[in-house]
Each structure stands twice: as C-alpha cells, then as structure tokens.
Scaffold this motif. Sequence first.
Motif, PDB file in Angstrom:
ATOM      1  N   UNK A  65       0.835  -1.201   0.000  1.00 17.05           N
ATOM      2  CA  UNK A  65       0.000   0.000   0.000  1.00 17.05           C
ATOM      3  C   UNK A  65       0.874   1.257   0.000  1.00 17.05           C
ATOM      4  N   UNK A  66       1.924   1.233   0.808  1.00 14.02           N
ATOM      5  CA  UNK A  66       2.833   2.366   0.888  1.00 14.02           C
ATOM      6  C   UNK A  66       3.534   2.613  -0.439  1.00 14.02           C
ATOM      7  N   UNK A  67       4.048   1.567  -1.049  1.00 14.21           N
ATOM      8  CA  UNK A  67       4.791   1.715  -2.296  1.00 14.21           C
ATOM      9  C   UNK A  67       3.901   2.228  -3.423  1.00 14.21           C
ATOM     10  N   UNK A  68       2.664   1.757  -3.479  1.00 16.05           N
ATOM     11  CA  UNK A  68       1.737   2.204  -4.522  1.00 16.05           C
ATOM     12  C   UNK A  68       1.421   3.692  -4.374  1.00 16.05           C
ATOM     13  N   UNK A  69       1.064   4.097  -3.158  1.00 16.29           N
ATOM     14  CA  UNK A  69       0.696   5.497  -2.938  1.00 16.29           C
ATOM     15  C   UNK A  69       1.909   6.415  -3.088  1.00 16.29           C
ATOM     16  N   UNK A  70       3.070   5.953  -2.609  1.00 16.81           N
ATOM     17  CA  UNK A  70       4.278   6.767  -2.699  1.00 16.81           C
ATOM     18  C   UNK A  70       4.723   6.935  -4.141  1.00 16.81           C
ATOM     19  N   UNK A  71       4.575   5.886  -4.941  1.00 13.38           N
ATOM     20  CA  UNK A  71       4.967   5.958  -6.353  1.00 13.38           C
ATOM     21  C   UNK A  71       4.177   7.029  -7.083  1.00 13.38           C
ATOM     22  N   UNK A  72       2.879   7.065  -6.849  1.00 15.13           N
ATOM     23  CA  UNK A  72       2.015   8.055  -7.513  1.00 15.13           C
ATOM     24  C   UNK A  72       2.421   9.467  -7.083  1.00 15.13           C
ATOM     25  N   UNK A  73       2.574   9.666  -5.779  1.00 16.26           N
ATOM     26  CA  UNK A  73       2.953  10.996  -5.272  1.00 16.26           C
ATOM     27  C   UNK A  73       4.335  11.399  -5.776  1.00 16.26           C
ATOM     28  N   UNK A  74       5.248  10.438  -5.785  1.00 17.81           N
ATOM     29  CA  UNK A  74       6.607  10.757  -6.196  1.00 17.81           C
ATOM     30  C   UNK A  74       6.673  11.179  -7.656  1.00 17.81           C
ATOM     31  N   UNK A  75       5.966  10.483  -8.523  1.00 14.38           N
ATOM     32  CA  UNK A  75       5.977  10.825  -9.952  1.00 14.38           C
ATOM     33  C   UNK A  75       5.518  12.269 -10.155  1.00 14.38           C
ATOM     34  N   UNK A 181       8.105   3.748  11.591  1.00 11.66           N
ATOM     35  CA  UNK A 181       9.285   4.592  11.418  1.00 11.66           C
ATOM     36  C   UNK A 181      10.016   4.224  10.132  1.00 11.66           C
ATOM     37  N   UNK A 182      10.066   2.941   9.819  1.00 12.03           N
ATOM     38  CA  UNK A 182      10.763   2.477   8.620  1.00 12.03           C
ATOM     39  C   UNK A 182      10.159   3.084   7.362  1.00 12.03           C
ATOM     40  N   UNK A 183       8.843   3.031   7.240  1.00 15.26           N
ATOM     41  CA  UNK A 183       8.188   3.529   6.031  1.00 15.26           C
ATOM     42  C   UNK A 183       8.371   5.033   5.863  1.00 15.26           C
ATOM     43  N   UNK A 184       8.256   5.773   6.950  1.00 18.97           N
ATOM     44  CA  UNK A 184       8.388   7.224   6.830  1.00 18.97           C
ATOM     45  C   UNK A 184       9.838   7.616   6.555  1.00 18.97           C
ATOM     46  N   UNK A 185      10.781   6.832   7.039  1.00 15.52           N
ATOM     47  CA  UNK A 185      12.182   7.088   6.713  1.00 15.52           C
ATOM     48  C   UNK A 185      12.443   6.835   5.229  1.00 15.52           C
ATOM     49  N   UNK A 186      11.871   5.775   4.712  1.00 13.88           N
ATOM     50  CA  UNK A 186      12.018   5.477   3.284  1.00 13.88           C
ATOM     51  C   UNK A 186      11.417   6.594   2.440  1.00 13.88           C
ATOM     52  N   UNK A 187      10.242   7.071   2.825  1.00 16.78           N
ATOM     53  CA  UNK A 187       9.593   8.149   2.088  1.00 16.78           C
ATOM     54  C   UNK A 187      10.434   9.423   2.127  1.00 16.78           C
ATOM     55  N   UNK A 188      10.930   9.774   3.293  1.00 15.60           N
ATOM     56  CA  UNK A 188      11.767  10.965   3.440  1.00 15.60           C
ATOM     57  C   UNK A 188      13.033  10.831   2.601  1.00 15.60           C
ATOM     58  N   UNK A 189      13.631   9.666   2.625  1.00 19.22           N
ATOM     59  CA  UNK A 189      14.842   9.420   1.852  1.00 19.22           C
ATOM     60  C   UNK A 189      14.584   9.606   0.357  1.00 19.22           C
ATOM     61  N   UNK A 190      13.470   9.100  -0.123  1.00 20.52           N
ATOM     62  CA  UNK A 190      13.145   9.193  -1.548  1.00 20.52           C
ATOM     63  C   UNK A 190      13.061  10.644  -1.999  1.00 20.52           C
ATOM     64  N   UNK A 191      12.306  11.447  -1.255  1.00 22.50           N
ATOM     65  CA  UNK A 191      12.118  12.841  -1.667  1.00 22.50           C
ATOM     66  C   UNK A 191      13.384  13.671  -1.454  1.00 22.50           C
ATOM     67  N   UNK A 192      14.078  13.443  -0.348  1.00 26.50           N
ATOM     68  CA  UNK A 192      15.301  14.191  -0.088  1.00 26.50           C
ATOM     69  C   UNK A 192      16.375  13.891  -1.121  1.00 26.50           C
TER      70      UNK A 192
END
Length: 208
Positions: A65-75, A181-192
């Motif tokens: 669920x995280x990867x799907x939603x993050x992929x859309x937002x990231x694009x 914490x793991x998921x939010x760190x991954x998300x922060x890392x991607x955008x940063x």
Amino acid sequence: MINTLKFRALELFLLFVIVPISLVLDWPMEGKLTLGAFGFLYVILISVFAEHPKFVKPNRDKWLSFLKSTLVKFIIIALVLAVFVYLTTPEKLFYVIEKPKIWLFFLGVYTLFSVIPQEFLYRTFFFSRYQVFFKNKNLLILINAGLFSLGHLFFGNTLVMIITFIGGLLFAFTFYKTNSTVLVMVEHMIYGCWLYTVGMGEMLGFPT
C-alpha cells in the motif's frame, strides 16, 4: 514530573520552537552545535528511560500500500520539481550525477545522518510523546508539519520552508496512517535524495 502534561507541553515548546529559532540568532556556531547535540541527546534519553516509543515492523500489505501510494505521489512531485529547476536554473538540472561516486556517497551520508535522526525526532518521538495533546488528526499533522518546517528555519530560505512544510505533511500523514518509522524514513529518503539529484540540493546545504 517528567511525564506530566505540563512538563511535556513545555518540553515540546523548548525542543521544537525555541531551539530552532535560537539557531538563527547571531551567536557562536559552537554554541549552536552544542545546543543541538544536547537537545538530541535529551530526546534519546527520554525515549530510552521514559517514553519507550514502539517501532512497528510493516507487514507485506502495508509495504504494498505504501509503495503504490508513494509511487504516484513521487511521480507527480518529481516532475514538478524537475520542471521548476529546468525553468529557473537549467544549468543545475541533474548536474550532481556527473560525479556518480560522490553523488552516491552523499545519498548514503544524507540518509544516515539526516533522514534517520529527523524522522526519529519529528515522527517517532513527537507522535509518541505529544500526540496526547491533539484530539484532531488533521491538527496533529498540521502542527507536526509546521514544526518540521520551522526546524529548517536556519537555512534562511522561504522556498525551503515551503518544501519542508509540504514534506512534513506527507511524512506526518504516512506515520499517522502506518505508525511505521521504517516507512516514513524510506519516504523521506526518496524525496530528499530526489531534491539533491534534480539539482535543488544547494539551497538545503547539500554538498555540490
């Protein structure tokens, strides 16, 4: 006393408002670094001896669920940022990848020494210790994002404040939704990492 609501409220104000503001005042850098170090040490000690925040391991469904939603937002966000750099400073667009070894080294250093401490402080610790003050989810996320943005005040850049506020909203929502914490760190890392890669790292003090 350390766990009373009044003490926590004062603690929140000192750690997340007074300290960030003090870092932009005109006083020796050594003092600022010392203050920041003592502040983070205090957070660690409170976490270990008083708060005991839980680190939730995301299961397979949460990851998907995280990867799907993050992929859309990231694009969407990645395209907007790339267009912004192209229109404002085209010479900086992806220029950091011209030296791939330095680029990859920095991404690792950034993740280890910036993303992980920030997410531990602003999401894991903050939600565990101060969520009790916010009965409304939206207010909690809004305040958390605002304080996260305030934490970047020392850059002295309005665009940085806006970007970190938007990022704070995304990260706070992810943590509230997943408690991971793991998921939010991954998300922060991607955008940063994307900000640095696309050519916007200089305004955030990234090595160029």
